[in-house]
Design a protein around this motif. Structure first.
Motif, PDB file in Angstrom:
ATOM      1  N   VAL A 103     -37.041  10.597  27.299  1.00  0.00           N
ATOM      2  CA  VAL A 103     -37.254   9.709  26.157  1.00  0.00           C
ATOM      3  C   VAL A 103     -38.399  10.229  25.280  1.00  0.00           C
ATOM      4  O   VAL A 103     -38.300  10.209  24.048  1.00  0.00           O
ATOM      5  CB  VAL A 103     -37.486   8.256  26.614  1.00  0.00           C
ATOM      6  N   LYS A 104     -39.448  10.733  25.888  1.00  0.00           N
ATOM      7  CA  LYS A 104     -40.535  11.329  25.106  1.00  0.00           C
ATOM      8  C   LYS A 104     -40.034  12.544  24.328  1.00  0.00           C
ATOM      9  O   LYS A 104     -40.393  12.739  23.155  1.00  0.00           O
ATOM     10  CB  LYS A 104     -41.705  11.710  26.014  1.00  0.00           C
ATOM     11  N   ASP A 105     -39.199  13.365  24.959  1.00  0.00           N
ATOM     12  CA  ASP A 105     -38.615  14.521  24.274  1.00  0.00           C
ATOM     13  C   ASP A 105     -37.747  14.074  23.096  1.00  0.00           C
ATOM     14  O   ASP A 105     -37.736  14.704  22.034  1.00  0.00           O
ATOM     15  CB  ASP A 105     -37.783  15.362  25.237  1.00  0.00           C
ATOM     16  N   PHE A 106     -37.020  12.972  23.302  1.00  0.00           N
ATOM     17  CA  PHE A 106     -36.190  12.398  22.242  1.00  0.00           C
ATOM     18  C   PHE A 106     -37.047  12.023  21.030  1.00  0.00           C
ATOM     19  O   PHE A 106     -36.734  12.378  19.903  1.00  0.00           O
ATOM     20  CB  PHE A 106     -35.460  11.173  22.801  1.00  0.00           C
ATOM     21  N   PHE A 107     -38.153  11.333  21.267  1.00  0.00           N
ATOM     22  CA  PHE A 107     -39.016  10.926  20.154  1.00  0.00           C
ATOM     23  C   PHE A 107     -39.705  12.124  19.510  1.00  0.00           C
ATOM     24  O   PHE A 107     -39.919  12.129  18.300  1.00  0.00           O
ATOM     25  CB  PHE A 107     -40.022   9.865  20.597  1.00  0.00           C
ATOM     26  N   ALA A 108     -40.016  13.147  20.294  1.00  0.00           N
ATOM     27  CA  ALA A 108     -40.601  14.369  19.719  1.00  0.00           C
ATOM     28  C   ALA A 108     -39.590  15.042  18.792  1.00  0.00           C
ATOM     29  O   ALA A 108     -39.942  15.472  17.682  1.00  0.00           O
ATOM     30  CB  ALA A 108     -41.043  15.317  20.825  1.00  0.00           C
ATOM     31  N   ALA A 109     -38.340  15.118  19.215  1.00  0.00           N
ATOM     32  CA  ALA A 109     -37.291  15.706  18.372  1.00  0.00           C
ATOM     33  C   ALA A 109     -37.062  14.875  17.121  1.00  0.00           C
ATOM     34  O   ALA A 109     -36.906  15.410  16.013  1.00  0.00           O
ATOM     35  CB  ALA A 109     -35.994  15.859  19.167  1.00  0.00           C
ATOM     36  N   LEU A 110     -37.077  13.561  17.282  1.00  0.00           N
ATOM     37  CA  LEU A 110     -36.903  12.661  16.143  1.00  0.00           C
ATOM     38  C   LEU A 110     -38.044  12.849  15.145  1.00  0.00           C
ATOM     39  O   LEU A 110     -37.816  12.980  13.942  1.00  0.00           O
ATOM     40  CB  LEU A 110     -36.842  11.214  16.629  1.00  0.00           C
ATOM     41  N   GLY A 111     -39.264  12.913  15.646  1.00  0.00           N
ATOM     42  CA  GLY A 111     -40.428  13.049  14.780  1.00  0.00           C
ATOM     43  C   GLY A 111     -40.500  14.378  14.060  1.00  0.00           C
ATOM     44  O   GLY A 111     -41.000  14.458  12.936  1.00  0.00           O
ATOM     45  N   SER A 112     -39.991  15.428  14.693  1.00  0.00           N
ATOM     46  CA  SER A 112     -40.049  16.756  14.079  1.00  0.00           C
ATOM     47  C   SER A 112     -38.847  17.039  13.187  1.00  0.00           C
ATOM     48  O   SER A 112     -38.810  18.063  12.517  1.00  0.00           O
ATOM     49  CB  SER A 112     -40.147  17.834  15.160  1.00  0.00           C
ATOM     50  N   GLY A 113     -37.859  16.124  13.219  1.00  0.00           N
ATOM     51  CA  GLY A 113     -36.658  16.337  12.415  1.00  0.00           C
ATOM     52  C   GLY A 113     -35.703  17.356  13.017  1.00  0.00           C
ATOM     53  O   GLY A 113     -34.832  17.876  12.331  1.00  0.00           O
ATOM     54  N   ASP A 114     -35.839  17.644  14.319  1.00  0.00           N
ATOM     55  CA  ASP A 114     -34.991  18.621  14.996  1.00  0.00           C
ATOM     56  C   ASP A 114     -33.675  17.956  15.402  1.00  0.00           C
ATOM     57  O   ASP A 114     -33.510  17.481  16.526  1.00  0.00           O
ATOM     58  CB  ASP A 114     -35.724  19.187  16.212  1.00  0.00           C
ATOM     59  N   LYS A 115     -32.745  17.925  14.465  1.00  0.00           N
ATOM     60  CA  LYS A 115     -31.471  17.229  14.669  1.00  0.00           C
ATOM     61  C   LYS A 115     -30.691  17.807  15.852  1.00  0.00           C
ATOM     62  O   LYS A 115     -30.133  17.058  16.653  1.00  0.00           O
ATOM     63  CB  LYS A 115     -30.640  17.301  13.391  1.00  0.00           C
ATOM     64  N   GLN A 116     -30.657  19.125  15.987  1.00  0.00           N
ATOM     65  CA  GLN A 116     -29.897  19.741  17.075  1.00  0.00           C
ATOM     66  C   GLN A 116     -30.468  19.354  18.437  1.00  0.00           C
ATOM     67  O   GLN A 116     -29.731  19.034  19.364  1.00  0.00           O
ATOM     68  CB  GLN A 116     -29.874  21.269  16.913  1.00  0.00           C
ATOM     69  N   ARG A 117     -31.781  19.384  18.563  1.00  0.00           N
ATOM     70  CA  ARG A 117     -32.433  18.995  19.825  1.00  0.00           C
ATOM     71  C   ARG A 117     -32.180  17.521  20.126  1.00  0.00           C
ATOM     72  O   ARG A 117     -31.907  17.141  21.256  1.00  0.00           O
ATOM     73  CB  ARG A 117     -33.945  19.275  19.750  1.00  0.00           C
TER      74      ARG A 117
END
Length: 108
Positions: free
Chosen positions: A10-24
């Motif tokens: 879940v933390k990785d999910f929010f990190a990807a969301l925050g960075s705009g990394d759509k693929q991740r």
């Protein structure tokens, strides 16, 4: 998976969301994801299904708002992780700022 592993996903999910990394982000969610945003009369409200629905939500959000999301607390039990956080930003159409306290209920 352990509770700690679930929280990390879940933390990785929010990190990807925050960075705009759509693929991740898409790699971290199930293909049958269901994303529900309560409300009416605003572009992000509604229920989205699957990767296509999530991609559509991200596209709509990028057109509608500028935002920064901060998860502040993670509470986990079994395969469920509750996240308490805040989003701040502005509505592009009106240039007005907003603050949104939110809770995510995520099943890993």
């Amino acid at each position: 998976m352990s509770i700690e592993e679930n929280v990390q996903v879940v933390k990785d999910f929010f990190a990807a969301l925050g960075s705009g990394d759509k693929q991740r982000l898409l790699a971290l969610v199930a293909e049958d994801i269901e994303w529900i945003i309560p409300g009416e009369d605003w572009p992000l409200a509604g229920t989205r299904h699957g990767h296509a629905g999530l991609a559509d939500l991200l596209k709509t959000a990028s057109k509608s708002i500028e935002t920064s999301t901060e998860p502040r607390e993670f509470v986990a039990q079994g395969d469920r992780v509750m996240v308490v956080g805040v989003a701040t930003g502005k509505i592009k159409a009106t240039n007005k700022p907003f603050k949104d306290d939110w809770i995510f209920a995520i099943t890993v």
